[in-house]
Design an enzyme around this catalytic site. Structure first.
Site, mmCIF file in Angstrom:
data_model
loop_
_atom_site.group_PDB
_atom_site.id
_atom_site.type_symbol
_atom_site.label_atom_id
_atom_site.label_comp_id
_atom_site.label_asym_id
_atom_site.label_seq_id
_atom_site.Cartn_x
_atom_site.Cartn_y
_atom_site.Cartn_z
ATOM 1 N N HIS A 37 2.197 16.012 -20.909
ATOM 2 C CA HIS A 37 1.204 17.072 -20.681
ATOM 3 C C HIS A 37 1.003 17.354 -19.196
ATOM 4 C CE1 HIS A 37 -1.805 13.714 -20.224
ATOM 5 N NE2 HIS A 37 -2.355 14.565 -19.387
ATOM 6 N N ASP A 72 3.574 11.528 -25.788
ATOM 7 C CA ASP A 72 3.157 12.122 -24.518
ATOM 8 C C ASP A 72 3.867 11.420 -23.365
ATOM 9 O OD1 ASP A 72 1.838 13.616 -22.651
ATOM 10 O OD2 ASP A 72 -0.099 12.603 -22.877
ATOM 11 N N GLY A 94 -7.209 13.258 -13.928
ATOM 12 C CA GLY A 94 -6.385 13.148 -12.731
ATOM 13 C C GLY A 94 -5.497 11.924 -12.719
ATOM 14 N N SER A 100 -3.816 10.985 -15.416
ATOM 15 C CA SER A 100 -2.795 11.202 -16.440
ATOM 16 C C SER A 100 -1.391 11.011 -15.871
ATOM 17 C CB SER A 100 -2.913 12.616 -17.007
ATOM 18 O OG SER A 100 -4.063 12.766 -17.777
ATOM 19 N N GLY A 101 -0.538 10.417 -16.689
ATOM 20 C CA GLY A 101 0.848 10.205 -16.287
ATOM 21 C C GLY A 101 1.078 8.956 -15.476
#
Length: 258
Positions: A61, A109, A200, A202-203
């Site tokens: 995402h 994801d 913020g 994420s990933g």
């Protein structure tokens, strides 16, 4: 082929994440920022993890933007002193999203970014994190660490400096009580009182310290709020995707099983 664990997963420990503390500069040398650069100013999109000298692992995402660059070696977004050399910013020429990804809650994801130029580990002090050696390990009850520049409170401001927080891996059945049964086997949940990943982050990486060698076991994916009691953070389970990762990237730095 597994590459010996001495070549990956070593943190540079010298002696915001919600409820976290500031890391040392380059303490986690695999942690990168996915950024947009506008008029010389960096805007954080997400986090990511170096897994080889050309590949970064992140959340699917995170990569809707066509203007993402990989920022390595930074610590404080407000100063820029760690990244005055333009070579710290790497262009991306290939994005690979897991083919089963629909949205964050469907359990796939995860994505790969290939940099146009190889990351120079010798010049800039960056290093890859290890992929986990056991694909069936659940890590339930283990202490793990999440890092990121995300907000330090729900709805708050992005942290200028890289933050870290220690969490504990929850059993998926416990996590499902909070998330009404949507937690799948290819997700992993982690929580601690007053600590969590947030907007913020994420990933970014969720790592397990295996006797001084850090294994990447999760990718920050989603959650209800940030550090809300009873709602663990949800991460893409890396052990479920090692085969898919290596199908595209080939031989990677993987912790030895011994």
């Amino acid at each position: 082929m597994y590459i010996a664990n001495r070549e990956c997963g070593k943190a540079n420990k010298g002696s915001r994440i919600v409820g976290g503390t500031e890391t040392l500069v380059n303490e986690y040398p695999w942690h990168v920022g996915l950024v947009r650069v506008v008029n010389g100013r960096k805007y954080l999109v997400c986090g990511g993890s170096i897994i080889s000298n050309h590949w970064v692992l992140t959340a699917a995402h995170c990569i809707d933007s066509n203007a993402i660059e990989v920022l390595v070696g930074d610590h404080d977004f407000t100063t820029g002193t760690e990244t005055q050399d333009p070579a710290y910013l790497y262009a991306v020429n290939w994005k690979v999203v897991h083919p089963d990804y629909v949205n964050s809650v469907n359990g796939f994801d995860i994505a790969l970014l290939h940099t146009t130029q190889p990351l120079d580990f010798t010049k800039y002090g960056q290093a890859p994190v290890c992929l986990p050696p056991y694909k069936n390990r659940l890590y339930v009850g283990e202490r793990v660490t999440v890092s990121g520049w995300g907000t330090t409170s729900e709805g708050g401001s992005i942290s200028p400096t890289l933050q870290e927080a220690d969490l504990f891996v929850c059993h998926n059945s416990y996590c499902n009580q909070a998330y009404n049964g949507i937690i799948l086997n290819n997700m992993v949940c982690a929580a601690a009182n007053g600590k969590d990943s947030c907007q913020g982050d994420s990933g970014g990486p969720l790592v397990y310290n295996n006797n001084g060698i850090y294994e990447l076991i999760g990718v920050v994916s989603f959650g209800i709020g940030c550090a809300r009691p009873g709602y663990p953070g949800v991460y893409t389970r890396v052990t479920s995707h090692v085969d898919w990762i290596q199908r595209y990237t080939g031989n990677l730095y993987t912790a030895t099983s011994g």
